[in-house]
Design a protein around this motif. Structure first.
Motif, PDB file in Angstrom:
ATOM      1  N   ALA A   1       0.935  -1.324   0.023  1.00 60.01           N
ATOM      2  CA  ALA A   1       0.019   0.088  -0.041  1.00 60.01           C
ATOM      3  C   ALA A   1       0.939   1.304  -0.052  1.00 60.01           C
ATOM      4  O   ALA A   1       0.290   2.402   0.121  1.00 60.01           O
ATOM      5  CB  ALA A   1      -0.860   0.162   1.152  1.00 60.01           C
ATOM      6  N   GLY A   2       2.152   1.083  -0.096  1.00 58.55           N
ATOM      7  CA  GLY A   2       2.866   2.245  -0.112  1.00 58.55           C
ATOM      8  C   GLY A   2       3.840   2.848   0.832  1.00 58.55           C
ATOM      9  O   GLY A   2       4.292   3.822   0.994  1.00 58.55           O
ATOM     10  N   ARG A   3       3.666   1.999   2.153  1.00 56.79           N
ATOM     11  CA  ARG A   3       4.111   2.440   3.500  1.00 56.79           C
ATOM     12  C   ARG A   3       5.526   2.207   3.543  1.00 56.79           C
ATOM     13  O   ARG A   3       5.782   1.099   3.057  1.00 56.79           O
ATOM     14  CB  ARG A   3       3.398   1.711   4.522  1.00 56.79           C
ATOM     15  CG  ARG A   3       1.841   2.164   5.077  1.00 56.79           C
ATOM     16  CD  ARG A   3       1.453   1.942   6.508  1.00 56.79           C
ATOM     17  NE  ARG A   3       2.719   2.058   7.318  1.00 56.79           N
ATOM     18  CZ  ARG A   3       2.468   2.243   8.538  1.00 56.79           C
ATOM     19  NH1 ARG A   3       1.432   2.711   8.897  1.00 56.79           N
ATOM     20  NH2 ARG A   3       3.507   2.362   9.230  1.00 56.79           N
ATOM     21  N   ARG A   4       6.186   2.741   4.345  1.00 53.27           N
ATOM     22  CA  ARG A   4       7.841   2.690   4.270  1.00 53.27           C
ATOM     23  C   ARG A   4       8.459   2.527   5.858  1.00 53.27           C
ATOM     24  O   ARG A   4       9.354   2.441   6.102  1.00 53.27           O
ATOM     25  CB  ARG A   4       8.597   3.658   3.591  1.00 53.27           C
ATOM     26  CG  ARG A   4       8.344   3.671   1.997  1.00 53.27           C
ATOM     27  CD  ARG A   4       9.145   4.696   1.471  1.00 53.27           C
ATOM     28  NE  ARG A   4       8.976   4.717   0.064  1.00 53.27           N
ATOM     29  CZ  ARG A   4       9.604   3.987  -0.939  1.00 53.27           C
ATOM     30  NH1 ARG A   4      10.427   2.994  -0.436  1.00 53.27           N
ATOM     31  NH2 ARG A   4       9.355   3.930  -2.326  1.00 53.27           N
ATOM     32  N   ARG A   5       7.408   2.640   6.619  1.00 56.99           N
ATOM     33  CA  ARG A   5       7.655   2.867   8.382  1.00 56.99           C
ATOM     34  C   ARG A   5       7.734   1.612   8.772  1.00 56.99           C
ATOM     35  O   ARG A   5       6.996   1.238   9.629  1.00 56.99           O
ATOM     36  CB  ARG A   5       6.862   3.836   8.887  1.00 56.99           C
ATOM     37  CG  ARG A   5       6.860   5.106   8.486  1.00 56.99           C
ATOM     38  CD  ARG A   5       5.674   5.980   9.070  1.00 56.99           C
ATOM     39  NE  ARG A   5       5.623   6.189  10.586  1.00 56.99           N
ATOM     40  CZ  ARG A   5       4.731   6.419  11.267  1.00 56.99           C
ATOM     41  NH1 ARG A   5       3.571   6.898  10.731  1.00 56.99           N
ATOM     42  NH2 ARG A   5       4.894   6.401  12.690  1.00 56.99           N
ATOM     43  N   THR A   6       8.814   0.892   8.464  1.00 53.40           N
ATOM     44  CA  THR A   6       9.001  -0.428   8.777  1.00 53.40           C
ATOM     45  C   THR A   6       9.347  -0.715  10.204  1.00 53.40           C
ATOM     46  O   THR A   6       8.588  -1.391  11.150  1.00 53.40           O
ATOM     47  CB  THR A   6      10.124  -1.196   7.950  1.00 53.40           C
ATOM     48  OG1 THR A   6       9.656  -1.374   6.486  1.00 53.40           O
ATOM     49  CG2 THR A   6      10.215  -2.672   8.124  1.00 53.40           C
ATOM     50  N   LYS A   7      10.305   0.261  10.741  1.00 54.76           N
ATOM     51  CA  LYS A   7      10.697  -0.060  12.069  1.00 54.76           C
ATOM     52  C   LYS A   7       9.477   0.323  13.069  1.00 54.76           C
ATOM     53  O   LYS A   7       9.159  -0.557  13.942  1.00 54.76           O
ATOM     54  CB  LYS A   7      11.966   0.633  12.214  1.00 54.76           C
ATOM     55  CG  LYS A   7      12.456   0.511  13.870  1.00 54.76           C
ATOM     56  CD  LYS A   7      13.552   1.464  14.020  1.00 54.76           C
ATOM     57  CE  LYS A   7      14.142   1.143  15.359  1.00 54.76           C
ATOM     58  NZ  LYS A   7      15.624   1.821  15.702  1.00 54.76           N
ATOM     59  N   THR A   8       8.877   1.350  12.928  1.00 51.41           N
ATOM     60  CA  THR A   8       7.719   1.608  14.049  1.00 51.41           C
ATOM     61  C   THR A   8       6.792   0.669  13.765  1.00 51.41           C
ATOM     62  O   THR A   8       6.017   0.319  14.838  1.00 51.41           O
ATOM     63  CB  THR A   8       7.253   2.934  13.697  1.00 51.41           C
ATOM     64  OG1 THR A   8       6.911   3.251  12.458  1.00 51.41           O
ATOM     65  CG2 THR A   8       8.527   4.052  14.099  1.00 51.41           C
ATOM     66  N   PHE A   9       6.335   0.105  12.544  1.00 52.60           N
ATOM     67  CA  PHE A   9       5.216  -0.914  12.436  1.00 52.60           C
ATOM     68  C   PHE A   9       5.608  -2.094  13.109  1.00 52.60           C
ATOM     69  O   PHE A   9       4.675  -2.607  13.783  1.00 52.60           O
ATOM     70  CB  PHE A   9       5.005  -1.063  10.951  1.00 52.60           C
ATOM     71  CG  PHE A   9       3.884  -2.083  10.576  1.00 52.60           C
ATOM     72  CD1 PHE A   9       2.765  -1.737  10.590  1.00 52.60           C
ATOM     73  CD2 PHE A   9       4.325  -3.571  10.459  1.00 52.60           C
ATOM     74  CE1 PHE A   9       1.657  -2.625  10.249  1.00 52.60           C
ATOM     75  CE2 PHE A   9       3.305  -4.309  10.096  1.00 52.60           C
ATOM     76  CZ  PHE A   9       2.079  -3.865  10.097  1.00 52.60           C
ATOM     77  N   ARG A  10       6.804  -2.621  13.129  1.00 60.79           N
ATOM     78  CA  ARG A  10       7.012  -3.803  13.642  1.00 60.79           C
ATOM     79  C   ARG A  10       7.294  -3.825  14.983  1.00 60.79           C
ATOM     80  O   ARG A  10       6.739  -4.517  15.585  1.00 60.79           O
ATOM     81  CB  ARG A  10       8.663  -4.196  13.078  1.00 60.79           C
ATOM     82  CG  ARG A  10       8.749  -4.731  11.623  1.00 60.79           C
ATOM     83  CD  ARG A  10       9.903  -5.316  11.070  1.00 60.79           C
ATOM     84  NE  ARG A  10       9.763  -5.919  10.111  1.00 60.79           N
ATOM     85  CZ  ARG A  10      11.199  -6.355   9.369  1.00 60.79           C
ATOM     86  NH1 ARG A  10      12.142  -6.500  10.193  1.00 60.79           N
ATOM     87  NH2 ARG A  10      11.203  -6.863   8.416  1.00 60.79           N
ATOM     88  N   GLN A  11       7.708  -2.683  15.483  1.00 58.20           N
ATOM     89  CA  GLN A  11       7.712  -2.349  16.954  1.00 58.20           C
ATOM     90  C   GLN A  11       6.284  -2.521  17.641  1.00 58.20           C
ATOM     91  O   GLN A  11       6.051  -3.140  18.668  1.00 58.20           O
ATOM     92  CB  GLN A  11       8.448  -1.393  17.474  1.00 58.20           C
ATOM     93  CG  GLN A  11       8.620  -1.053  19.014  1.00 58.20           C
ATOM     94  CD  GLN A  11       9.430  -1.592  19.752  1.00 58.20           C
ATOM     95  OE1 GLN A  11      10.075  -2.596  19.007  1.00 58.20           O
ATOM     96  NE2 GLN A  11       9.679  -1.065  20.956  1.00 58.20           N
ATOM     97  N   SER A  12       5.409  -1.709  16.972  1.00 60.16           N
ATOM     98  CA  SER A  12       4.002  -1.543  17.439  1.00 60.16           C
ATOM     99  C   SER A  12       3.262  -3.012  17.426  1.00 60.16           C
ATOM    100  O   SER A  12       2.497  -3.410  18.261  1.00 60.16           O
ATOM    101  CB  SER A  12       3.345  -0.364  16.612  1.00 60.16           C
ATOM    102  OG  SER A  12       3.896   0.886  17.016  1.00 60.16           O
ATOM    103  N   PHE A  13       3.433  -3.557  16.174  1.00 56.54           N
ATOM    104  CA  PHE A  13       3.002  -4.912  15.892  1.00 56.54           C
ATOM    105  C   PHE A  13       3.313  -5.735  17.184  1.00 56.54           C
ATOM    106  O   PHE A  13       2.350  -6.453  17.727  1.00 56.54           O
ATOM    107  CB  PHE A  13       3.360  -5.492  14.738  1.00 56.54           C
ATOM    108  CG  PHE A  13       2.804  -6.758  14.193  1.00 56.54           C
ATOM    109  CD1 PHE A  13       1.902  -6.888  13.541  1.00 56.54           C
ATOM    110  CD2 PHE A  13       3.360  -7.943  14.992  1.00 56.54           C
ATOM    111  CE1 PHE A  13       1.286  -8.186  13.048  1.00 56.54           C
ATOM    112  CE2 PHE A  13       2.867  -9.146  14.580  1.00 56.54           C
ATOM    113  CZ  PHE A  13       1.504  -9.419  13.472  1.00 56.54           C
ATOM    114  N   LEU A  14       4.653  -6.141  17.249  1.00 56.39           N
ATOM    115  CA  LEU A  14       5.018  -7.014  18.332  1.00 56.39           C
ATOM    116  C   LEU A  14       4.601  -6.362  19.682  1.00 56.39           C
ATOM    117  O   LEU A  14       4.307  -7.439  20.618  1.00 56.39           O
ATOM    118  CB  LEU A  14       6.507  -7.070  18.359  1.00 56.39           C
ATOM    119  CG  LEU A  14       6.866  -7.954  17.121  1.00 56.39           C
ATOM    120  CD1 LEU A  14       8.693  -7.739  17.229  1.00 56.39           C
ATOM    121  CD2 LEU A  14       6.660  -9.303  17.021  1.00 56.39           C
ATOM    122  N   LEU A  15       4.451  -5.376  20.409  1.00 56.84           N
ATOM    123  CA  LEU A  15       4.111  -4.999  21.460  1.00 56.84           C
ATOM    124  C   LEU A  15       2.471  -5.228  21.567  1.00 56.84           C
ATOM    125  O   LEU A  15       2.104  -5.823  22.776  1.00 56.84           O
ATOM    126  CB  LEU A  15       4.178  -3.350  21.633  1.00 56.84           C
ATOM    127  CG  LEU A  15       5.779  -2.832  21.944  1.00 56.84           C
ATOM    128  CD1 LEU A  15       5.809  -1.450  21.980  1.00 56.84           C
ATOM    129  CD2 LEU A  15       6.099  -3.588  23.206  1.00 56.84           C
TER     130      LEU A  15
END
Length: 396
Positions: A301-315
């Motif tokens: 979908a065009g998102r690039r904020r991988t680090k913040t996405f992964r951190q929030s996902f795992l939390l």
């Protein structure tokens, strides 16, 4: 006699070379100090110098045992801080140092058996490494071992009289075999709902497993809590530590995270500790797979904020799974525990809490940062909520 005198002189010279190399390299930071020490070692006569280095390396390893470290802790720490050649070298030193003990604690035996194949003497940096490179690897490892901090001891060190050693071992019970099988299936499936249902069933079996232990009555009460250390590796180590804490609490254990050294210490009764380790490993595998899939959709979908996405996902994943695992344990306890078992479970909870407070009298809460990505939090919660179950079965 002449030959014996020559060997003794060579050994004394090798010890002197090693001492001078250590003085130059181990107590001073920087590559220049390492180069100086490595040059001294490379210039010495090979066989006696390497023999002297092995003896000194085993002494460093022995000191680590006295400071609370276990074989798995030491290998994990070296792997985090250095590289493959250093890991092979420390495994060789561990194998050599522990060979001189007549008896070892059960957990030590299991960890030593899990070590990688020991490198051949002189080949720690690979078959093509020159003497200077091998000497540099050795000094880098010894510098790290020299500076190891003391950590909480989890059992008797090597050299303890056999009568005082525990008989900790990996259980071969049918229940744990079924739990391992369910978790292996959960890790292998490509369907999140199926993975969640299998994990739920595994947690239910774990809870029943703990209640069954409590049915042993006085025998269960006579046991004392133990502890294990589980690596919590970067990246996203805060979320991983929270997930481990959630799994531990759901299985009547307590977890304390050492962020600096990259591990958590989990305190509990032995069979509970084993299921915590099993479930935490499985959930990390499942969570990583679910995160990768969700992230692929975000990138499409065009998102690039991988680090913040992964951190929030795992939390989010850790938070919601903790709630669900705890609810499963509470339900199973209510269904299966009787008037005689409940006091035993309560006494075990108190014993675990007391032991954790004894081992860690000074702990502090960690402020969680990084759950700032709404999409990541939503996706992580959805992954933990992917399946609904009743008694371990999917609801259609």
């Amino acid at each position: 006699m002449a030959a014996a005198q020559q060997d003794g002189a060579g050994s004394a010279e090798a010890v002197d070379i090693v001492d001078r190399a250590f003085a130059a390299a181990l107590h001073v930071d920087g590559d220049t100090a390492l180069d100086t020490g490595a040059s001294l070692l490379a210039a010495g006569e090979r066989a006696p110098t390497e023999a002297a280095l092995t003896r000194r390396g085993e002494e460093f390893v022995s000191r680590a045992w006295q400071r609370g470290w276990l074989p798995a802790d030491l290998v994990r720490h070296v792997r985090r801080q250095l590289a493959g050649p250093h890991v092979r070298l420390v495994e060789t030193l561990i194998s050599g140092e522990t060979r001189r003990y007549e008896g070892l604690d059960g957990r030590w035996t299991a960890q030593l058996a899990a070590l990688g194949t020991a490198a051949a003497p002189g080949a720690e940096s690979g078959p093509a490494a020159d003497r200077f490179t091998r000497a540099t690897v050795t000094l880098e490892l010894f510098r790290l071992l020299l500076r190891l901090p003391a950590i909480e001891p989890l059992g008797p060190p090597p050299g303890t009289p056999p009568s005082l050693l525990s008989t900790v071992h990996v259980s071969d019970s049918r229940a744990l075999g079924r739990i391992r099988g369910l978790l292996a299936k959960a890790e292998a499936t490509d369907y999140p709902a199926e993975a969640e249902a299998l994990t739920a069933k595994a947690q239910e079996l774990m809870a029943r497993h703990s209640v069954d232990d409590a049915h042993l009555g006085e025998a269960a009460q006579a046991q004392a809590p133990g502890a294990i250390r589980i690596g919590v590796e970067a990246p996203y180590e805060t979320a991983k530590a929270i997930l481990l804490d959630a799994v531990a609490r759901a299985n009547r254990c307590r977890s304390v995270w050492n962020e600096e050294l990259g591990f958590s210490t989990v305190v509990g009764f032995e069979r509970d500790l084993e299921v915590v380790e099993l479930l935490h490993t499985s959930l990390l595998i499942q969570g990583t797979a679910a995160m990768t899939g969700a992230e692929a959709g975000q990138r499409a979908a065009g998102r690039r904020r991988t680090k913040t996405f992964r951190q929030s996902f795992l939390l989010a994943y850790a938070h919601r799974l903790g709630d669900r695992l705890t609810a499963t344990t509470a339900r199973v306890t209510e269904e299966t525990a009787d008037a005689e078992t409940l006091p035993v479970l309560a006494a075990r909870d108190v014993a675990v809490t007391d032991e954790a407070e004894r081992m860690f009298p000074r702990t502090r809460a960690t402020r969680v940062r990084g759950a700032s990505d709404h999409d990541g939090w939503h996706a992580g919660t959805a992954a933990a909520e992917a399946a609904r179950w009743t008694r371990g079965r999917l609801q259609k």
